[in-house]
Design a protein around this motif. Structure first.
Motif, PDB file in Angstrom:
ATOM      1  N   ILE A  81      -4.792   4.419  -0.932  1.00 36.15           N
ATOM      2  CA  ILE A  81      -3.367   4.312  -0.619  1.00 36.15           C
ATOM      3  C   ILE A  81      -3.033   2.663  -0.580  1.00 36.15           C
ATOM      4  O   ILE A  81      -1.919   2.277  -0.982  1.00 36.15           O
ATOM      5  CB  ILE A  81      -2.892   4.932   0.655  1.00 36.15           C
ATOM      6  N   ALA A  82      -3.820   1.627   0.323  1.00 33.31           N
ATOM      7  CA  ALA A  82      -3.475   0.642   0.456  1.00 33.31           C
ATOM      8  C   ALA A  82      -3.627  -0.373  -0.670  1.00 33.31           C
ATOM      9  O   ALA A  82      -2.870  -1.067  -1.066  1.00 33.31           O
ATOM     10  CB  ALA A  82      -4.405   0.034   1.710  1.00 33.31           C
ATOM     11  N   LEU A  83      -4.780   0.153  -1.477  1.00 29.27           N
ATOM     12  CA  LEU A  83      -4.808  -0.733  -2.915  1.00 29.27           C
ATOM     13  C   LEU A  83      -3.943  -0.296  -3.660  1.00 29.27           C
ATOM     14  O   LEU A  83      -3.224  -1.050  -4.339  1.00 29.27           O
ATOM     15  CB  LEU A  83      -6.090  -0.271  -3.363  1.00 29.27           C
ATOM     16  N   GLN A  84      -3.513   1.024  -3.701  1.00 26.06           N
ATOM     17  CA  GLN A  84      -2.252   1.397  -4.735  1.00 26.06           C
ATOM     18  C   GLN A  84      -0.904   0.695  -4.314  1.00 26.06           C
ATOM     19  O   GLN A  84      -0.161   0.204  -5.141  1.00 26.06           O
ATOM     20  CB  GLN A  84      -2.150   2.818  -4.767  1.00 26.06           C
ATOM     21  N   ALA A  85      -0.764   0.501  -2.959  1.00 27.30           N
ATOM     22  CA  ALA A  85       0.558  -0.025  -2.418  1.00 27.30           C
ATOM     23  C   ALA A  85       0.508  -1.442  -2.841  1.00 27.30           C
ATOM     24  O   ALA A  85       1.462  -2.163  -3.355  1.00 27.30           O
ATOM     25  CB  ALA A  85       0.783  -0.072  -0.971  1.00 27.30           C
ATOM     26  N   ALA A  86      -0.724  -2.168  -2.984  1.00 27.49           N
ATOM     27  CA  ALA A  86      -0.830  -3.733  -3.142  1.00 27.49           C
ATOM     28  C   ALA A  86      -0.708  -3.909  -4.681  1.00 27.49           C
ATOM     29  O   ALA A  86      -0.094  -4.906  -5.397  1.00 27.49           O
ATOM     30  CB  ALA A  86      -2.092  -4.219  -2.866  1.00 27.49           C
ATOM     31  N   LEU A  87      -0.927  -2.778  -5.416  1.00 26.17           N
ATOM     32  CA  LEU A  87      -0.746  -3.012  -6.979  1.00 26.17           C
ATOM     33  C   LEU A  87       0.894  -2.265  -7.292  1.00 26.17           C
ATOM     34  O   LEU A  87       1.197  -2.638  -8.429  1.00 26.17           O
ATOM     35  CB  LEU A  87      -1.511  -1.837  -7.755  1.00 26.17           C
ATOM     36  N   THR A  88       1.520  -1.914  -6.700  1.00 28.67           N
ATOM     37  CA  THR A  88       2.893  -1.464  -6.774  1.00 28.67           C
ATOM     38  C   THR A  88       4.122  -2.272  -6.041  1.00 28.67           C
ATOM     39  O   THR A  88       4.990  -1.596  -5.586  1.00 28.67           O
ATOM     40  CB  THR A  88       3.100   0.088  -6.556  1.00 28.67           C
ATOM     41  N   GLY A  89       4.030  -3.470  -5.941  1.00 29.74           N
ATOM     42  CA  GLY A  89       4.850  -4.419  -5.371  1.00 29.74           C
ATOM     43  C   GLY A  89       4.758  -4.799  -4.005  1.00 29.74           C
ATOM     44  O   GLY A  89       5.848  -5.289  -3.475  1.00 29.74           O
ATOM     45  N   HIS A  90       3.748  -4.156  -3.167  1.00 30.05           N
ATOM     46  CA  HIS A  90       4.029  -4.707  -1.900  1.00 30.05           C
ATOM     47  C   HIS A  90       2.771  -5.574  -1.336  1.00 30.05           C
ATOM     48  O   HIS A  90       1.783  -5.796  -2.050  1.00 30.05           O
ATOM     49  CB  HIS A  90       3.660  -3.354  -1.001  1.00 30.05           C
ATOM     50  N   LEU A  91       3.054  -6.331  -0.315  1.00 31.30           N
ATOM     51  CA  LEU A  91       1.924  -7.103   0.167  1.00 31.30           C
ATOM     52  C   LEU A  91       1.443  -6.391   1.414  1.00 31.30           C
ATOM     53  O   LEU A  91       2.070  -6.213   2.289  1.00 31.30           O
ATOM     54  CB  LEU A  91       2.714  -8.562   0.612  1.00 31.30           C
TER      55      LEU A  91
END
Length: 434
Positions: free
Chosen positions: A263-273
């Motif tokens: 989930i953390a890696l996907q969040a990083a790939l979808t516009g989140h720092l």
């Protein structure tokens, strides 16, 4: 009868005139002896006052056959402070459990709790959270209290970063998306570094949300949520909810399992720092650790922007440090380690006639020769070339060689640079890096 509120109000000026009594550990022993064991509330205030004044990070109460010992962790090392009688030790443990809202009649099971120390300071109040853990042992309950002092919330400028490394940290933290992971063992200052990042980037135009276990420090202007395993609220489920809160920046206290990592890696790939921590020995080991959790290189490589590894080492006491010419063996070791420093690294030129500092010991440092701690770091920036390399599933040693060839300065090199800058000693760097 005193009302138990889970709070201790503390005035260091009132309690034993702290400036004089808590100047070093020897006088601290005396201050505790002067407090009647029967007056457990006064005794606990005295202990907490000493802990705050001496900048202790943890307090250890350890049950023994005929009493109990108090030890304090100061600058990363435990120091024995006092031995209590059986009656005094049991009274003190009961008082702590009461303040921490634990069950007094439960002694055979571990318990967790917390209370607050309210420090009266210059006509203002400062709140210090105390996180408490009890554990049954052979001769009674052992108690560990973590002191979460707000003054540990320092800025990036105060971490002890070299100028070149500071520029890298700033550059990577200003990216709109990606994942920055800070690695190291327990007690290496990872949370302090993460919060230094948050303090630097927070502003009214972005939303920052954290999920932690537990919330260690409170930072105004951000949303913080705490894991509650008993209610099924863990890092993974909390992170799923956070991404629906329209955040710009997410801090995940620790990546412990595959679901959280994904989930953390996907969040990083979808516009989140995304900021998080991981338990590895060095920066290079992060990739292998994520793969060991079950994550695929194809998801790891494009999501990561920077990996930081760190340790905390003690700073030499400026009051009693002694300058001596660098020993021949030390010079040889440093010359070998620092010979391939990348361009732009802020380091002094090594010279066999130069002097470095050695510890002696004085009242100011409790005769240890050291006072305070500083971080040593290595940072591995993930660019397009690195992404391609990660996709080949390389070993940790191969990644380390690759990172060094790309210009990474190792923790040992950073430590040696701090020795040359009269910040610490060879003994401290070797203890941290091997």
């Amino acid at each position: 009868m005193e009302k138990i509120t889970g709070k201790i109000e503390l005035d260091l000026g009132f309690l034993f005139q702290a400036e004089r009594s808590f100047k070093n550990l020897t006088s601290f022993f005396q201050a505790i002896e002067e407090a009647s064991v029967q007056e457990t509330s006064v005794l606990l205030k005295t202990i907490m006052g000493g802990a705050v004044y001496l900048d202790a990070s943890d307090l250890h109460l350890e049950a023994e056959e005929d009493g109990g010992t108090l030890r304090m962790r100061i600058d990363g090392l435990l120091q024995k402070v006092y031995f209590f009688s059986s009656l005094g030790y049991k009274s003190l443990v009961s008082r702590i459990k009461l303040l921490s809202q634990m069950k007094l009649n439960v002694e055979k099971k571990p318990q967790d709790g917390r209370f607050t120390v309210v420090l009266e300071k210059n006509e203002s109040q400062e709140k210090i959270e105390i996180r408490v853990s009890t554990l049954p042992s052979e001769h009674g309950e052992t108690v560990v209290m973590r002191v979460l002092n707000p003054k540990s919330l320092i800025s990036l400028e105060e971490l002890g970063l070299r100028k070149d490394l500071y520029r890298v940290f700033i550059e990577q933290s200003q990216k709109p998306n990606g994942m920055i992971i800070v690695t190291g063992p327990t007690g290496s200052g990872k949370t302090t570094t993460l919060y230094a990042f948050l303090k630097k980037i927070k502003n009214p135009e972005i939303k920052i949300v954290t999920i932690e276990d537990p919330i260690e420090y409170h930072l105004a202007g951000i949303s913080q949520t705490q894991v509650d395993q008993k209610r099924g609220y863990d890092f993974a489920s909390g992170l799923k909810s956070i991404v629906r809160q329209d955040p710009d920046v997410i801090l995940v206290g620790e990546v412990r399992d595959l679901e959280t990592a994904s989930i953390a890696l996907q969040a990083a790939l979808t516009g989140h720092l995304v900021f998080s921590t991981l338990h590895t020995n060095d920066a290079a080991g992060t990739i292998a650790r994520l793969q060991a959790l079950g994550e695929k290189p194809v998801n790891i490589a494009p999501a990561l922007t920077m990996i930081v590894a760190q340790r905390l080492i003690r700073k030499i006491c400026p009051e009693c440090a002694e300058a001596k010419t660098i020993p021949a063996q030390t010079y040889k070791e440093m010359q070998e380690t620092l010979k391939n420093l990348p361009e732009g690294v802020d380091a002094l030129n090594l010279d066999p006639k130069m002097k470095i500092l050695f510890p002696r010991g004085c009242d100011a440092c409790n005769n240890t020769g050291y006072k305070g701690r500083v971080g040593i770091f290595e940072a591995f920036v993930v660019d397009s070339e690195t992404e391609d390399f990660i996709l080949t599933s390389p070993s940790s040693s191969a990644i380390e060689k690759f990172a060094i060839n790309k210009g990474m300065t190792t923790m040992k090199q950073d430590g040696y640079i701090k020795i040359l800058n009269n910040v610490t000693t060879m003994e401290e760097v070797k203890k941290a890096t091997g």
